[in-house]
Design an enzyme around this catalytic site. Sequence first.
Site, mmCIF file in Angstrom:
data_model
loop_
_atom_site.group_PDB
_atom_site.id
_atom_site.type_symbol
_atom_site.label_atom_id
_atom_site.label_comp_id
_atom_site.label_asym_id
_atom_site.label_seq_id
_atom_site.Cartn_x
_atom_site.Cartn_y
_atom_site.Cartn_z
ATOM 1 N N LYS A 289 12.212 -9.327 -11.244
ATOM 2 C CA LYS A 289 11.096 -8.683 -11.609
ATOM 3 C C LYS A 289 10.714 -8.435 -13.416
ATOM 4 C CE LYS A 289 8.009 -5.476 -8.882
ATOM 5 N NZ LYS A 289 7.870 -4.606 -8.112
ATOM 6 N N GLU A 375 5.004 1.697 7.591
ATOM 7 C CA GLU A 375 4.543 2.842 7.741
ATOM 8 C C GLU A 375 4.535 3.332 9.102
ATOM 9 O OE1 GLU A 375 2.856 1.175 4.008
ATOM 10 O OE2 GLU A 375 3.114 0.308 5.976
ATOM 11 N N ARG A 403 -2.008 2.132 8.578
ATOM 12 C CA ARG A 403 -1.330 1.449 9.341
ATOM 13 C C ARG A 403 -0.421 1.887 10.567
ATOM 14 N NH1 ARG A 403 1.749 -3.800 6.274
ATOM 15 N NH2 ARG A 403 -0.387 -5.000 6.075
#
Length: 640
Positions: A289, A375, A403
Site C-alpha cells: 500500500k 459488521e 450491514r
Amino acid sequence: MSDNPNDQTATPLLDKVRLPSDLKGLSDAELKTLANELRAETISAVSQTGGHLGAGLGVVELTVALHAVFDAPRDKIVWDVGHQCYPHKILTGRRDRIRTLRTKGGLSGFTKRSESPYDPFGAGHSSTSISAATGFTMGRELGAETGDAIAVIGDGAMSGGMAFEAMNHAGHLGKRMFVVLNDNEMSIAPPVGALSSYLTRLYSEAPLQDLKSAAKGAVGLLPVPFQLGARRAKEMLKGIAMGGTLFEELGFSYVGPVDGHDLDQLLPLLRTLKARATGPVLIHTLTKKGKGYAPAESRPDGGHATAKFDLNTGEQKKSPSNAPSYTKVFAESLIKEAAKDEKIVGITAAMPDGTGLKQFAGVYPRRCFDVGIAEQHAVTFSAGLAASGMKPFCAIYSTFLQRGYDQIVHDIAIQRLPVRFAIDRAGLVGADGATHAGSFDVGFMSSLPGMVVMAAADEAELVHMVATAAAYDDGPIAFRYPRGEGMGVDMPEEGVPLKIGKGRMIAEGARVAILSYGTRLAEVLKAREALQARGLAPTIADARFAKPLDTDLIDRLVAEHEALICIEEGAVGGFGSHVAQYLSDQGVFDHGFKFRSMVLPDTFIDHASPEDMYHSAGMDAPQIEAKVLELLGVAVAKRA
C-alpha cells in the site's frame, strides 16, 4: 504532461492513452514506463484533491496489466470498495477530470456506474466484488453481451463473510471467472519475489491443471528463517504447498503468490490465464500500500485517506481549528468511562482509526477488539459480550452499520441486550458521497422496540451521551454524531448521564417552535437570529432522544405555539415521523395545529462539501428560516 501548469511531471506515454484499448499497442517495456507515469499522475492529482491515495498506488501495475490483457468494458473489472480505482479512472477516459475527484460535480472517489461504462459496478463498501462478478459471469452464460468478469478484492475485504459466500457459490457454479486477491499486509521480501518469479515462469509454460504441482516444487527456493514477515510467509508457503487448499476447496484454481508490482510476472500470468482458464481462478498478488511514494509507504495505514498534501513532503494541508473532532471526543470520553468501569469494552469493524478506538486500544488493549470488515459479526459478538456481563461499545459508521441490521434486530433488540452503539459519520459526510452518508440509522434504529436512540447536538452533548450509554443497562442504546470537527463549545470535565427520553429547551419564543434532533441545531440558531431581525423569534428545543420521545416537551411546544417544525439529519421515517405519529395519536391535527418535518430528501445526494450537500437537502439556516416564514404565511421576496 499533467493538466496542472504547476506540475512538471512528464508523462509522454500516458498522454497518448485515452482509453484502455490504447494499451494494446504498447510493448511490455512501454507498459512499465506507463505504470511509472500513472503512479506519478495519481500522486499529483490526489495531492490537489485529497482522497484515498495508498490503495491506488498499491495497484498501479495491476491496473495496467488488467487493462492491457483484458478487454474492458466488455470484460468487467470489478474493484472491491473502490478506494483503489483512481489509476483505473485515469486510464479509462477520465484523466481530464481526475483533479475534480470528490468535489461537487466532479468524479466520485469510488467506482460509479453512471460515471463511465468502465465502471461496471458501483462500490463504496467492501466484500461485494466477487458476488457482482459472479452475477456478470452468469449473465454471460445466459446470453448477456459481456465477456470475462474479474473481481479485484483486497485481503482486508476478504475478512467480510459475503466474499466467502460468493466464492462458495462461484465455485459451485464452476464457470470461468477471475478473482484477484490483492494482498498488501506484508512487504514483498526478496525471497518471496524469487518464489513468485519461479512460479510465474511455470505458469506461463504449464497447463493450468499443473499449477498445483508447480507450486509444491517451489518450496525449496525459500531460505529458513525468512528475512521478513516470517510467520505470514510460513503460513502462505503452507497454503502454496497444499495448492491453496481453502480456495481450491471452494472450487477455485489457486494461482500465486505473485509480485503485484512486477509486470514481468503479471503480464505473462494474466495472458496465460486468459487463454487457458475454463473455470473460476483465484490469483494471489502481493502488493504494498502506498507503493512508490515514500510519505505514503511510511505511514501505518499506507496513506489510506488523506487531505490535500505537499507533493514533495507528503505533509497534509488541513485547516486549523480549535474544536476537536467528534470522533476524538468519543474516544476520550470512552477512555474516561472505561477508567471507572472495567467492564467497558470497545468493538469496531476494521475502522480503529476512523472510529477513534485505536486511541482507546492504546490505553486498554485487552478491552478493544477489531473484528475486521465483518459488521454482522461485530454486532453479534457485542451481543455475546453483553450477555456475558460486559458493557460493549460497538463503534461503527452509520452507513456500515446497515450491514448488521438483521443482527441488531434478532440478536440484540429481541433479547434486550445492553449493547451500546456509537454511530459515527451520521448525516451527510461530504466528499465520500452517497455511499458513506449516514442517512438511515435514525429510522432503522428507532423503529425497534426497546431501543434508546440519541443524537448529539454538539461535542459537549456527545460527552454526556457516552456517559449515558455507559450507565444504561436496561437494553440497547445508540447515539449518533457526525464526521468532522465540533462546534467549539465549552467542554465538560466529565460526562453526566442524561435522563432517558428527556430533551432540553434552548431558547424561548413565540408562535413557532423548532424541535431539533442532532447537529442541525447550530443552523437552527442561525435561522432564529435572522427571524429575530424580522420580529419573529421561534422557540428552540433540542430533542436529544428520538426514542423514547420526550412527550412532555412535545406537549408543551404544541400547547404554547401554533406550529411545530422538526428537523433532523436523517431520512423520512426517523425522528420527525415518530413525532408526527405521536401528534396524530393525540388528535392535535384535528384542531388545525400546523406541523412540518425537515428531513433529507428522498434521493441519494452526490459528493460535495457537507455545506453544499445540506444546502442541496434544503436544511441550512436560510432554508430553515424560509420554512418558518412559509408555515406562518409570511410572504418573502425570493433571494436573487
